[in-house]
Design an enzyme around this catalytic site. Structure first.
Site, PDB file in Angstrom:
ATOM      1  N   HIS A  54      48.889 -31.529 -29.655  1.00 26.58           N
ATOM      2  CA  HIS A  54      48.467 -32.912 -29.883  1.00 26.58           C
ATOM      3  C   HIS A  54      48.141 -33.141 -31.363  1.00 26.58           C
ATOM      4  O   HIS A  54      47.155 -33.794 -31.706  1.00 26.58           O
ATOM      5  CB  HIS A  54      47.281 -33.285 -28.979  1.00 26.58           C
ATOM      6  CG  HIS A  54      47.697 -33.498 -27.553  1.00 26.58           C
ATOM      7  ND1 HIS A  54      48.242 -34.686 -27.116  1.00 26.58           N
ATOM      8  CD2 HIS A  54      47.694 -32.668 -26.493  1.00 26.58           C
ATOM      9  CE1 HIS A  54      48.543 -34.571 -25.821  1.00 26.58           C
ATOM     10  NE2 HIS A  54      48.226 -33.363 -25.414  1.00 26.58           N
ATOM     11  N   ASP A 199      58.868 -31.688 -29.882  1.00 26.25           N
ATOM     12  CA  ASP A 199      59.805 -31.148 -28.884  1.00 26.25           C
ATOM     13  C   ASP A 199      61.242 -31.274 -29.369  1.00 26.25           C
ATOM     14  O   ASP A 199      62.032 -30.332 -29.279  1.00 26.25           O
ATOM     15  CB  ASP A 199      59.644 -31.891 -27.550  1.00 26.25           C
ATOM     16  CG  ASP A 199      58.206 -31.892 -27.076  1.00 26.25           C
ATOM     17  OD1 ASP A 199      57.417 -31.083 -27.594  1.00 26.25           O
ATOM     18  OD2 ASP A 199      57.866 -32.708 -26.205  1.00 26.25           O
TER      19      ASP A 199
HETATM   20  C1  GLA Z   1      54.270 -33.554 -25.529  1.00 28.65           C
HETATM   21  C2  GLA Z   1      54.882 -34.468 -26.581  1.00 28.65           C
HETATM   22  C3  GLA Z   1      54.830 -33.834 -27.960  1.00 28.65           C
HETATM   23  C4  GLA Z   1      53.419 -33.325 -28.298  1.00 28.65           C
HETATM   24  C5  GLA Z   1      52.845 -32.518 -27.140  1.00 28.65           C
HETATM   25  C6  GLA Z   1      51.396 -32.160 -27.368  1.00 28.65           C
HETATM   26  O1  GLA Z   1      55.037 -32.407 -25.384  1.00 28.65           O
HETATM   27  O2  GLA Z   1      56.221 -34.749 -26.256  1.00 28.65           O
HETATM   28  O3  GLA Z   1      55.288 -34.742 -28.929  1.00 28.65           O
HETATM   29  O4  GLA Z   1      52.581 -34.404 -28.644  1.00 28.65           O
HETATM   30  O5  GLA Z   1      52.935 -33.214 -25.907  1.00 28.65           O
HETATM   31  O6  GLA Z   1      51.272 -31.289 -28.440  1.00 28.65           O
END
Ligand code: GLA
Length: 416
Positions: A54, A199
């Site tokens: 996050h 991601d």
């Molecule tokens: C999800 C979101 C990412 C990131 C994570 C927490 O995977 O897609 O962008 O914010 O949560 O780190």
């Protein structure tokens, strides 16, 4: 249907062999369905985040790695010329849900049902926005080994694999950062998840040489080697997904934006523990804790990257436990099932081969990530499986992964 997924409790490694097998399965399924061999095989991996959670949507740091579990899309130009009046389209079949969708290539696709197709629609829209369109209709078929809904970015793998297929079909290569941004935009506009870039960037840029230290302010990536050869990355799936997760993610993002606004800065990247503490009253108790998580997590991530490269896995592990506590108490995105897995791992401890553990991904269910000694994996998984079953009455699934290569094309015969 997940092809070649492990549904048992034992840890498995898929590795390159796994990708070659999956690619051949995609090619065969394509040939059976469309009566011709695919021209392209596009692969993109899932990811696991070692630390830095996050932090991406506030310009911070994260240390994720692409995992050796991929989504592979087989594709080819559709057979025969377009019938009179017919519109060019992408005919997309998902083996995971055993369903197909036609997505228009000559007009902006609309988001809607079925929801899995929104990721594909959003990527097609991103190419259109850049003036990039395949010349003719395409057929595509996707298979995946990335567990669905497990917090390992199966959606980013689908987006990035789709983008890789479209690049091949159009004969264009996007810059890696632009490709990740395009896929993130698909997630924002078509899946309505206001995610950060972690991601998609990991699925694009993943490297076998190690996890990536991502700087979301500079939008730069640097591989960090896991210097200790006896260390393995163990991923345990709680197999729960709490539905409150979706709305809560957007709320956390708003809390962080509110914190930056109160602090008078563009994003929390510019904040420090001292500046957050000094503004405690103005921030209010909830936003204060959210901001405290982000600034401490950024510092932990940088420290963990240094320690990992230096072979100090004990230090990395301690930072992972701290990260979990911060996500549980300050950011409030963990859940009892994830807490159990981390608690049991800590009880096994370094003496039993567990160096560190934490929840990974957005939270509210999904997976934990652990650093473990290779020679203790079987006993560790046994203990976790038994305790998880005893305390929650459900099965944990697990696998090991090495850092894996990001999105790429595979030769049509399935050779990576
Ligand atoms: C999800 C979101 C990412 C990131 C994570 C927490 O995977 O897609 O962008 O914010 O949560 O780190």
């Amino acid at each position: 249907m997940l092809i070649a997924d492990d549904n048992g409790s034992g840890p498995t490694t898929s590795g390159k062999q796994g990708l070659a097998v999956l690619a051949r399965a995609a090619a065969r399924a394509f040939a059976t369905r469309f009566g011709t061999a695919p021209r392209w095989l596009a692969a993109a991996p899932g990811r696991v985040n070692l630390i830095g959670e996050h932090t991406d949507y506030t310009g911070g740091f994260a240390l994720p790695m692409a995992i050796d579990r991929y989504t592979v899309i087989a594709g080819a130009p559709a057979a025969g010329p377009l019938a009179a009046g017919a519109r060019p389209r992408l005919h997309f079949h998902s083996a995971a849900v055993n369903a197909s969708q036609d997505i228009p290539l000559d007009e902006l696709p609309r988001a809607g049902e079925p929801r899995w197709a929104n990721y594909v629609r959003g990527v097609v829209a991103g190419f259109q926005a850049r003036g990039l369109r395949p010349a003719a209709s395409l057929d595509a078929l996707a298979v995946s080994e990335v567990p669905l809904g497990g917090g390992l970015s199966s959606s980013a793998a689908l987006e990035v694999a789709t983008a890789t297929l479209l690049e091949a079909a159009i004969g264009a290569t996007l810059d890696g950062l632009d490709k990740a941004r395009l896929c993130r935009q698909a997630e924002h506009d078509y899946a309505h998840v206001p995610c950060g870039l972690m991601d998609q960037l990991t699925a694009v840029l993943g490297e076998e040489s190690g996890p990536l230290l991502l700087d979301f302010d500079a939008e730069r990536a640097r591989p960090v080697p896991i210097a200790d050869p006896s260390v393995r990355v163990l991923i345990c799936n709680s197999n729960v997904r709490h539905s409150l997760g979706d709305g809560e993610y957007a709320k956390r993002r708003r809390d962080c934006e509110e914190a930056a606004r109160v602090l008078g800065i563009g994003s929390l990247r510019g904040a420090t523990v001292d500046s957050v503490d000094a503004a405690r009253a103005a921030l209010g108790p909830v936003v204060y804790r959210r901001a405290r998580h982000v600034v401490t997590e950024n510092a932990r991530t940088l420290a963990a990257a240094d320690a990992l490269a230096a072979g100090d896995v004990g230090r990395v592990g301690a930072l992972m436990y701290q990260s979990h506590a911060s996500l549980r108490d300050d950011f409030e995105v963990s859940c009892v099932e994830l807490d159990t897995l981390v608690d049991v791992a800590r009880d096994v401890g370094a003496a039993g081969g567990v160096l560190g553990a934490r929840m990974t991904g957005g939270g509210f269910g999904g997976c934990t990530v652990m650093l473990v000694r290779a020679d203790r994996v079987v006993a560790i998984v046994d203990t976790l499986t038994r305790e998880y079953q005893r305390r929650h009455g459900r099965a944990m699934t697990s696998f090991l992964s090495r850092p894996a290569r990001g999105a790429h094309l595979i030769a049509p015969d399935g050779t990576p």
